[in-house]
Write a protein that holds these residues in place. Structure first.
Motif, PDB file in Angstrom:
ATOM      1  N   LEU A  20       2.490  -0.911 -11.598  1.00 56.97           N
ATOM      2  CA  LEU A  20       1.142  -0.288 -11.576  1.00 56.97           C
ATOM      3  C   LEU A  20       1.391   0.781 -12.462  1.00 56.97           C
ATOM      4  O   LEU A  20       0.506   1.800 -12.632  1.00 56.97           O
ATOM      5  CB  LEU A  20       0.846  -0.170 -10.336  1.00 56.97           C
ATOM      6  CG  LEU A  20       0.554  -1.056  -9.324  1.00 56.97           C
ATOM      7  CD1 LEU A  20       0.267  -0.758  -7.842  1.00 56.97           C
ATOM      8  CD2 LEU A  20      -0.427  -2.156  -9.736  1.00 56.97           C
ATOM      9  N   ARG A  22       1.317   3.510 -15.422  1.00 56.39           N
ATOM     10  CA  ARG A  22       0.536   3.923 -16.544  1.00 56.39           C
ATOM     11  C   ARG A  22       0.876   4.934 -17.197  1.00 56.39           C
ATOM     12  O   ARG A  22       1.311   6.215 -16.651  1.00 56.39           O
ATOM     13  CB  ARG A  22      -1.028   4.028 -15.745  1.00 56.39           C
ATOM     14  CG  ARG A  22      -1.939   4.425 -16.946  1.00 56.39           C
ATOM     15  CD  ARG A  22      -3.300   4.668 -16.280  1.00 56.39           C
ATOM     16  NE  ARG A  22      -3.935   3.587 -15.495  1.00 56.39           N
ATOM     17  CZ  ARG A  22      -5.014   3.699 -14.659  1.00 56.39           C
ATOM     18  NH1 ARG A  22      -5.455   4.656 -14.561  1.00 56.39           N
ATOM     19  NH2 ARG A  22      -5.513   2.497 -14.358  1.00 56.39           N
ATOM     20  N   TYR A 218       1.931   6.757 -11.523  1.00 55.81           N
ATOM     21  CA  TYR A 218       1.606   5.693 -10.540  1.00 55.81           C
ATOM     22  C   TYR A 218       0.237   6.136  -9.669  1.00 55.81           C
ATOM     23  O   TYR A 218      -0.066   7.197  -9.487  1.00 55.81           O
ATOM     24  CB  TYR A 218       2.773   5.442  -9.770  1.00 55.81           C
ATOM     25  CG  TYR A 218       4.018   4.799 -10.502  1.00 55.81           C
ATOM     26  CD1 TYR A 218       4.359   3.596 -11.014  1.00 55.81           C
ATOM     27  CD2 TYR A 218       5.004   5.841 -11.069  1.00 55.81           C
ATOM     28  CE1 TYR A 218       5.103   3.204 -11.693  1.00 55.81           C
ATOM     29  CE2 TYR A 218       5.878   5.607 -11.446  1.00 55.81           C
ATOM     30  CZ  TYR A 218       6.116   4.035 -12.026  1.00 55.81           C
ATOM     31  OH  TYR A 218       7.376   3.564 -12.839  1.00 55.81           O
ATOM     32  N   PRO A 219      -0.225   5.045  -9.328  1.00 55.25           N
ATOM     33  CA  PRO A 219      -1.753   5.087  -8.717  1.00 55.25           C
ATOM     34  C   PRO A 219      -1.718   6.354  -7.343  1.00 55.25           C
ATOM     35  O   PRO A 219      -0.947   6.476  -6.785  1.00 55.25           O
ATOM     36  CB  PRO A 219      -2.145   3.808  -8.366  1.00 55.25           C
ATOM     37  CG  PRO A 219      -1.332   2.982  -8.917  1.00 55.25           C
ATOM     38  CD  PRO A 219       0.056   3.584  -9.147  1.00 55.25           C
TER      39      PRO A 219
END
Length: 336
Positions: A20, A22, A218-219
């Motif tokens: 996940l 980014r 990360y989220p």
């Protein structure tokens, strides 16, 4: 500037989180002289000589003082004297505060005194600009310097301007203007932009050179799959956020929702999804995990707490989300 790498065992605590990741570009602003041909905060823009400079005609919010009757002030002080704990309101204090708010009127923001002067109530009210107010150049970002900068329509330059006053347009704060360009299209340039009024000093940036660095984020916790969210919450939310989400000015990556929990950011025109383009932060400091070093490994001795001088809201951050599918690149602002 180089951010210390994330230890492998830290990421391993969250199986599947690596998928996940980014990229985001930390901008690492540091005070220094800048030119119109560089990426920077608070410097001159590569602005076409024949293009009008943006102005703001939205009424700004100014603070007004309202006298407090001596009788009400005496009742407030008497109620405060009955507190048994300094920060716990005594019986009746809430009602007195509500009475004061009604007296001061719409826009009530508190009360106090300055330098021993009379205690007054404060409220914000709208005031039209005497004339359209020239905006302040906030930042200029070149795609050649900032890997995660969006490039709508092939643009390779983003210029951000704002009006340095408070405004009651959501979110409360400066009005914002974005200009996307191709550097090669700008030939004759404006040498001296117009100057306007300033209402809030924290909206006038100090000139800063940028030291862009691409990192992986990360989220936010509420964006995680259920099993990873449970792990993050078990480790305490702040520990997860301080480990996996970068502080400070950045382009791209994930948005951190510290005040409101996760909120939708639909395009104001098509209601479709938007992309986090820029975070304008009041501070560069977060957890030590994010404290950068120089490229040669030496400590960043100039590592400042707030190099840009920009203060957003109550020492928070303004985030700009853009729609990359609509013409003219509409954008949405959010303040946390």
């Amino acid at each position: 500037m180089i951010t210390p790498p994330l230890a492998p065992d830290v990421l391993a605590r969250y199986p599947g989180l690596e998928k996940l990741g980014r990229t985001a570009t930390r901008l690492h602003p540091r005070r220094g002289a800048v030119t119109a041909t560089e990426s920077h905060v608070g410097g001159p823009l590569l602005w076409p000589a024949d293009e009008p400079w943006p102005t703001c005609a939205t009424p700004c919010m100014v603070q007004e003082e309202v006298p407090i009757p001596a009788e009400l002030l005496a009742r407030m002080r008497e109620a405060e004297s009955r507190r048994t704990v300094a920060h716990v309101l005594a019986d009746g204090e809430i009602e007195l505060h509500e009475e004061l708010a009604r007296l001061v009127g719409p826009g009530f923001s508190g009360w106090g005194s300055v330098n021993g002067g009379p205690t007054v109530g404060y409220r914000y009210g709208p005031r039209p600009h005497p004339r359209p107010n020239p905006m302040v150049a906030l930042a200029q970002l070149r795609a050649a310097d900032v890997p995660d900068l969006p490039r709508p329509g092939g643009a390779d330059l983003l210029q951000v301007l704002w009006c340095p006053f408070e405004h009651d347009t959501p979110p409360w704060g400066p009005t914002v203007e974005l200009r996307w360009r191709r550097e090669a299209d700008v030939t004759a340039t404006l040498t001296e932009p117009p100057r306007g009024e300033t209402g809030t000093e924290g909206y006038v940036p100090q000139p800063c050179r940028l030291h862009p660095e691409q990192i992986v984020e990360y989220p936010y916790i509420e964006e995680l799959p259920a099993e990873l969210r449970a792990l993050a919450e078990a480790d305490e939310d702040e520990e997860y956020l301080d480990t996996f989400m970068a502080p400070g000015w950045k382009v791209g990556g994930y948005a951190r929702w510290s005040l409101t929990d996760l909120s939708p950011t639909p395009c104001p025109r098509c209601a479709g999804p938007t992309t986090l383009a820029l975070v304008i932060d009041s501070s560069e400091h977060g957890a030590d995990r994010w404290r950068p070093a120089r490229a040669n490994g030496a400590p960043d001795d100039d590592d400042p707490y707030e190099p840009t001088g920009v203060v957003v809201g109550r020492y928070g951050a303004l985030r700009i989300f853009v729609c990359l599918t609509c013409p003219d690149v509409p954008f949405l602002l959010d303040q946390q």
